[in-house]
Design a protein around this motif. Structure first.
Motif, PDB file in Angstrom:
ATOM      1  N   LYS A 122       6.618   9.630 -33.539  1.00 44.49           N
ATOM      2  CA  LYS A 122       6.782  10.003 -32.145  1.00 44.49           C
ATOM      3  C   LYS A 122       5.535   9.515 -31.397  1.00 44.49           C
ATOM      4  N   ALA A 123       5.665   8.392 -30.737  1.00 42.48           N
ATOM      5  CA  ALA A 123       4.484   7.844 -30.041  1.00 42.48           C
ATOM      6  C   ALA A 123       4.173   8.705 -28.821  1.00 42.48           C
ATOM      7  N   PRO A 124       2.900   8.849 -28.471  1.00 43.45           N
ATOM      8  CA  PRO A 124       2.558   9.534 -27.222  1.00 43.45           C
ATOM      9  C   PRO A 124       3.232   8.823 -26.053  1.00 43.45           C
ATOM     10  N   LYS A 125       3.571   9.575 -25.005  1.00 44.78           N
ATOM     11  CA  LYS A 125       4.076   8.920 -23.804  1.00 44.78           C
ATOM     12  C   LYS A 125       2.903   8.265 -23.086  1.00 44.78           C
ATOM     13  N   ILE A 126       3.181   7.154 -22.461  1.00 43.48           N
ATOM     14  CA  ILE A 126       2.101   6.469 -21.730  1.00 43.48           C
ATOM     15  C   ILE A 126       2.335   6.605 -20.225  1.00 43.48           C
ATOM     16  N   PHE A 127       1.238   6.889 -19.518  1.00 45.16           N
ATOM     17  CA  PHE A 127       1.283   7.059 -18.064  1.00 45.16           C
ATOM     18  C   PHE A 127       0.216   6.185 -17.420  1.00 45.16           C
ATOM     19  N   ALA A 128       0.418   5.881 -16.130  1.00 42.05           N
ATOM     20  CA  ALA A 128      -0.652   5.221 -15.372  1.00 42.05           C
ATOM     21  C   ALA A 128      -0.891   6.042 -14.115  1.00 42.05           C
ATOM     22  N   VAL A 129      -2.163   6.196 -13.754  1.00 36.36           N
ATOM     23  CA  VAL A 129      -2.489   6.909 -12.526  1.00 36.36           C
ATOM     24  C   VAL A 129      -3.322   6.010 -11.624  1.00 36.36           C
ATOM     25  N   ASN A 130      -3.344   6.355 -10.355  1.00 36.34           N
ATOM     26  CA  ASN A 130      -4.216   5.667  -9.415  1.00 36.34           C
ATOM     27  C   ASN A 130      -4.694   6.707  -8.405  1.00 36.34           C
ATOM     28  N   TYR A 131      -5.967   7.095  -8.531  1.00 37.54           N
ATOM     29  CA  TYR A 131      -6.532   8.100  -7.619  1.00 37.54           C
ATOM     30  C   TYR A 131      -7.070   7.462  -6.348  1.00 37.54           C
ATOM     31  N   PHE A 132      -7.043   6.130  -6.295  1.00 34.99           N
ATOM     32  CA  PHE A 132      -7.852   5.447  -5.276  1.00 34.99           C
ATOM     33  C   PHE A 132      -7.044   4.660  -4.247  1.00 34.99           C
ATOM     34  N   LEU A 133      -5.776   5.024  -4.083  1.00 35.16           N
ATOM     35  CA  LEU A 133      -4.962   4.379  -3.045  1.00 35.16           C
ATOM     36  C   LEU A 133      -5.548   4.658  -1.671  1.00 35.16           C
ATOM     37  N   ARG A 134      -5.480   3.649  -0.786  1.00 35.05           N
ATOM     38  CA  ARG A 134      -5.984   3.837   0.578  1.00 35.05           C
ATOM     39  C   ARG A 134      -4.913   3.441   1.589  1.00 35.05           C
ATOM     40  N   ASP A 135      -5.028   3.973   2.794  1.00 38.70           N
ATOM     41  CA  ASP A 135      -4.105   3.539   3.846  1.00 38.70           C
ATOM     42  C   ASP A 135      -4.686   2.317   4.566  1.00 38.70           C
ATOM     43  N   GLU A 136      -3.995   1.879   5.634  1.00 41.78           N
ATOM     44  CA  GLU A 136      -4.412   0.655   6.352  1.00 41.78           C
ATOM     45  C   GLU A 136      -5.831   0.788   6.882  1.00 41.78           C
ATOM     46  N   ASN A 137      -6.258   2.037   7.164  1.00 41.38           N
ATOM     47  CA  ASN A 137      -7.602   2.226   7.722  1.00 41.38           C
ATOM     48  C   ASN A 137      -8.662   2.497   6.665  1.00 41.38           C
ATOM     49  N   GLY A 138      -8.261   2.370   5.430  1.00 42.98           N
ATOM     50  CA  GLY A 138      -9.244   2.583   4.361  1.00 42.98           C
ATOM     51  C   GLY A 138      -9.426   4.031   3.953  1.00 42.98           C
ATOM     52  N   ASN A 139      -8.600   4.935   4.497  1.00 44.65           N
ATOM     53  CA  ASN A 139      -8.742   6.338   4.076  1.00 44.65           C
ATOM     54  C   ASN A 139      -7.996   6.584   2.766  1.00 44.65           C
ATOM     55  N   TRP A 140      -8.557   7.489   1.950  1.00 44.52           N
ATOM     56  CA  TRP A 140      -7.885   7.836   0.690  1.00 44.52           C
ATOM     57  C   TRP A 140      -6.535   8.467   0.989  1.00 44.52           C
ATOM     58  N   LEU A 141      -5.542   8.123   0.198  1.00 48.15           N
ATOM     59  CA  LEU A 141      -4.228   8.752   0.363  1.00 48.15           C
ATOM     60  C   LEU A 141      -4.123  10.065  -0.412  1.00 48.15           C
ATOM     61  N   ASN A 142      -5.085  10.293  -1.300  1.00 48.32           N
ATOM     62  CA  ASN A 142      -5.033  11.529  -2.070  1.00 48.32           C
ATOM     63  C   ASN A 142      -6.355  12.258  -2.053  1.00 48.32           C
ATOM     64  N   HIS A 143      -6.272  13.570  -2.227  1.00 47.86           N
ATOM     65  CA  HIS A 143      -7.475  14.365  -2.385  1.00 47.86           C
ATOM     66  C   HIS A 143      -7.862  14.334  -3.856  1.00 47.86           C
ATOM     67  N   LYS A 144      -9.177  14.577  -4.100  1.00 42.64           N
ATOM     68  CA  LYS A 144      -9.702  14.528  -5.466  1.00 42.64           C
ATOM     69  C   LYS A 144      -8.968  15.473  -6.425  1.00 42.64           C
ATOM     70  N   LEU A 145      -8.503  16.582  -5.900  1.00 40.80           N
ATOM     71  CA  LEU A 145      -7.864  17.550  -6.801  1.00 40.80           C
ATOM     72  C   LEU A 145      -6.374  17.277  -7.042  1.00 40.80           C
ATOM     73  N   ASP A 146      -5.803  16.310  -6.325  1.00 40.32           N
ATOM     74  CA  ASP A 146      -4.378  16.009  -6.535  1.00 40.32           C
ATOM     75  C   ASP A 146      -4.098  15.635  -7.986  1.00 40.32           C
ATOM     76  N   LYS A 147      -5.104  15.087  -8.657  1.00 39.01           N
ATOM     77  CA  LYS A 147      -4.907  14.689 -10.050  1.00 39.01           C
ATOM     78  C   LYS A 147      -4.465  15.870 -10.912  1.00 39.01           C
ATOM     79  N   GLY A 148      -4.838  17.082 -10.475  1.00 36.28           N
ATOM     80  CA  GLY A 148      -4.415  18.287 -11.192  1.00 36.28           C
ATOM     81  C   GLY A 148      -2.897  18.446 -11.181  1.00 36.28           C
ATOM     82  N   VAL A 149      -2.278  17.977 -10.095  1.00 33.58           N
ATOM     83  CA  VAL A 149      -0.816  18.033  -9.998  1.00 33.58           C
ATOM     84  C   VAL A 149      -0.186  16.960 -10.887  1.00 33.58           C
ATOM     85  N   TRP A 150      -0.760  15.765 -10.845  1.00 33.43           N
ATOM     86  CA  TRP A 150      -0.206  14.685 -11.683  1.00 33.43           C
ATOM     87  C   TRP A 150      -0.254  15.115 -13.158  1.00 33.43           C
ATOM     88  N   LEU A 151      -1.341  15.773 -13.535  1.00 34.55           N
ATOM     89  CA  LEU A 151      -1.462  16.198 -14.946  1.00 34.55           C
ATOM     90  C   LEU A 151      -0.350  17.171 -15.334  1.00 34.55           C
TER      91      LEU A 151
END
Ligand SMILES: Nc1nc2c(ncn2[C@@H]2O[C@H](COP(=O)(O)OP(=O)(O)OP(=O)(O)O)[C@@H](O)[C@H]2O)c(=O)[nH]1
Ligand SMILES: O=C([O-])CC(=O)C(=O)O
Ligand SMILES: [Mn+2]
Length: 625
Positions: free
Chosen positions: A489-518
């Motif tokens: 049973k192989a582990p499932k593989i995931f990819a994350v990206n905490y560093f997406l930005r909008d057109e103005n260079g602002n982060w699309l996510n807050h630092k703690l959003d990763k807690g939800v992805w987990l």
């Protein structure tokens, strides 16, 4: 004269007895040869006793490599202003004939050994040499690799006592059977601030044949702490030979419903969120930087190579990092490096409280507005300033997992990097192979201050490991693909990206959003929630994330935010496949053919989706299927 006789001459009686008790002629030869060559004034051999460890700590203060801070057990160490990060250019793999291997910095072994030996001849005159024994991985386990460190830096030895399991008894137990790593380090000549002076002659040479690493004229941890990134080159080579994985990955427990414990590893390049993910305060940390993953009876079992954290301090603040903040303000043993100190208190950039206008930092005496020789304004602390502390002091450590000689079952493996415009915040691979190739082997990330050189440049960084790679990339990827086949049973593989930005260079996510992805990934490992199939893998459904945002962060997650973050960005994704394919075809050399097939399939899926939905595909459109 045999090696032991030589050692008897070179060492004090008490120190000699400690070495003699280890029944390993190869070790004796190595020690005799190098102690004679380095010419230290004095040699101290560390056993696993608390007294020997205390001696090293005291010597770090005595020789001025560390200074006491106001809080008991806290010290500060400075590296030279130009020695604040890993020196990639001067870090070389020694290989016979100097064979060129794409993406690796190689050098002819004989030449390299000659050069480093010359640089190290008599380099410890007037200094004390510490001989230390450690173990990588839990002791007396399938993971254990013993190692011996020679260094004239009490700071380096002290750091290793915090970060690694003691290994003297392990050497004693293994006797002649110990297949050990060797590290020889000298900080070289020091200036009045006790920092390495001859940076022009800074060298880190990795002898793959003899599993030995030499490091000279540098102090920065990433260049000197033998068991960390230096050993990493050697363990990658062993892992590929022996069919397991040695990775630049955190190891953590994500707590699922009804007390379920699921373990994840995560590979992100330096400064891209390993520590900050493993430190999400409602989950549990096992390790934050290096993991061994070994197939045992068809199960991938993971262990932390280390037992402490050499973490980035910039940005640590009470809101986002409550646990680290607490630890850094408690009287447990900590080495702060390259921070600002004023009246015995440490300060760092973006700590969320007011920072004094003057003090001492990595540039010496510092005042606000001070400029360096290049005319750049010097911030209070270096971006790569760090703290060194043992995991035993973390209230959120999973000690059982940390110490278990069998490691823990890995349920999921995550890959991530600094990517402003291509990958969605989280997605799941279709299969082991799909994950290894389109997520791990295709990882790109913007460069950071963890290495000398320009920041913010998008760079190919497969498995977040390229800086440390010690075997041809194709062999490394083949080993990964084969690893999956060994598992029932192989582990499932995931990819994350905490560093997406909008057109103005602002982060699309807050630092703690990763807690939800987990939490979402934990549910997916057990098949507890559905997902939306996209050309690049499975992504979360809005309803599931909305519920998780509420439960985990007590936040309203809007449809607009979701749609923006999880839009499938076809042009960027296609361009990325082009780049990755080109690199593997033109630069890497031999690569498993599957890699190209899997990339081609992904491209086809993207092209078909574009036909139907256009360039930017809303997740809601795909869900409607
Ligand atoms: N924008 C943003 N920045 C983040 C996020 N997570 C972490 N960071 C920043 O990334 C930097 C480094 O993160 P760490 O977790 O310490 O890095 P690491 O991967 O452990 O790095 P090494 O110890 O060098 O291997 C810090 O400056 C964090 O503030 C995030 O979700 N969003
Ligand atoms: O090795 C170092 O210098 C620190 C570290 O974790 C990294 O850069 O990945
Ligand atoms: Mn690291």
């Amino acid at each position: 004269m045999n090696a032991l006789e030589k050692l008897e001459k070179l060492l004090d009686g008490e120190q000699f007895e400690k070495i003699k008790a280890l029944n390993n002629p190869e070790l004796h030869e190595f020690l005799a040869e190098w102690i004679e060559w380095l010419e230290p004034d004095k040699v101290f051999v560390c056993t696993d006793s608390p007294e020997d460890e205390a001696y090293v700590k005291w010597k770090a203060l005595y020789y001025g490599e560390e200074k006491m801070l106001e809080t008991p057990n806290h010290t500060v160490h400075y590296d030279n202003y130009y020695d604040q990060a890993r020196d990639k250019a001067n870090t070389k793999l020694l290989v016979p004939g100097g064979k060129e291997i794409p993406f690796l910095n190689t050098k002819d072994r004989d030449e390299g050994l000659k050069e480093i030996r010359e640089l190290m001849k008599g380099v410890m005159r007037g200094k004390e040499l510490f001989v230390c024994f450690f173990a990588l991985g839990p002791r007396n386990s399938v993971f254990t690799i013993p190692a011996v460190q020679l260094t004239d830096s009490a700071y380096v030895a002290h750091s290793e006592f915090i970060l690694y399991r003691k290994g003297y008894e392990e050497f004693r137990r293994l006797g002649m059977g110990a297949k050990f790593f060797k590290f020889v380090h000298s900080a070289g000549e020091l200036d009045e601030r006790k920092t390495s002076k001859n940076l022009g002659e800074r060298r880190i040479y990795i002898d793959l044949l003899d599993e030995t690493v030499y490091s000279v004229n540098t102090q920065y941890g990433g260049n000197t702490i033998g068991l960390k990134k230096l050993a990493f080159r050697l363990t990658i080579q062993r892992a590929v030979r022996e069919g397991w994985l040695s990775e630049h990955m955190f190891l953590m427990r994500v707590n699922g419903p009804n007390g379920r414990k699921t373990y994840f590893t995560g590979a992100y390049p330096s400064m891209c969120g390993k520590t900050s993910t493993a430190m999400i305060s409602w989950e549990n940390i096992v390790g934050d930087d290096l993991s061994f993953i070994v197939p045992v009876n068809g199960v991938a079992r993971g262990a932390n190579v280390e037992k402490g954290v050499f973490g980035i301090i910039q940005g640590v603040n009470p809101e986002d990092d409550p646990i680290i903040w607490e630890i850094l303000h408690s009287p447990v043993e900590i080495i702060f490096s390259n921070v600002l100190v004023k009246d015995g208190k440490p300060y760092w950039n973006e700590m969320g409280i007011e920072i004094p206008d003057e003090g001492e930092n990595h540039s010496g005496k510092w005042w606000r507005g001070k400029k360096d020789a290049e005319g750049n304004e010097i911030p209070p602390s270096h971006k790569n300033a760090r703290f060194t502390v043992s995991l035993e002091h973390f209230p959120n450590v999973d000690l059982e997992a940390l110490e278990n000689p069998c490691g823990v079952e890995v349920g999921g493996m995550i890959f991530g990097g600094r990517d402003k415009d291509t990958w969605p915040p989280v997605r799941e691979a279709f299969s082991w192979e799909h994950g290894v190739i389109t997520m791990g082997a295709s990882l790109e990330s913007e460069t950071t201050a963890a290495t000398l050189g320009k920041e913010g440049v998008r760079a190919f960084n497969p498995m977040a490991i390229l800086d440390f790679m010690s075997v041809p990339l194709g062999d490394y990827i083949r080993n990964y693909l084969e690893f999956g086949e060994k598992l029932s049973k192989a582990p499932k593989i995931f990819a994350v990206n905490y560093f997406l930005r909008d057109e103005n260079g602002n982060w699309l996510n807050h630092k703690l959003d990763k807690g939800v992805w987990l939490k979402w990934m934990e549910l997916r490992v057990h098949g507890d929630v559905g997902a939306i199939e996209t050309p690049i893998g499975y992504i979360p459904k809005y309803e599931d994330l909305k519920r998780l945002f509420k439960e985990v962060l007590d936040k309203e997650y809007t449809r607009e935010a979701y749609e923006k973050q999880f839009t499938i960005r076809v042009p960027e994704l296609l361009a990325k496949i082009e780049r990755i394919e080109k690199i593997y075809r033109e630069k890497v050399g031999e690569v498993p053919e599957e890699l190209f097939q899997v990339l081609e399939e992904e491209r086809k899926r993207l092209l078909e989706a574009r036909e139907r939905y256009g360039d930017y595909i809303s997740p809601f459109a795909l869900e409607g299927e």
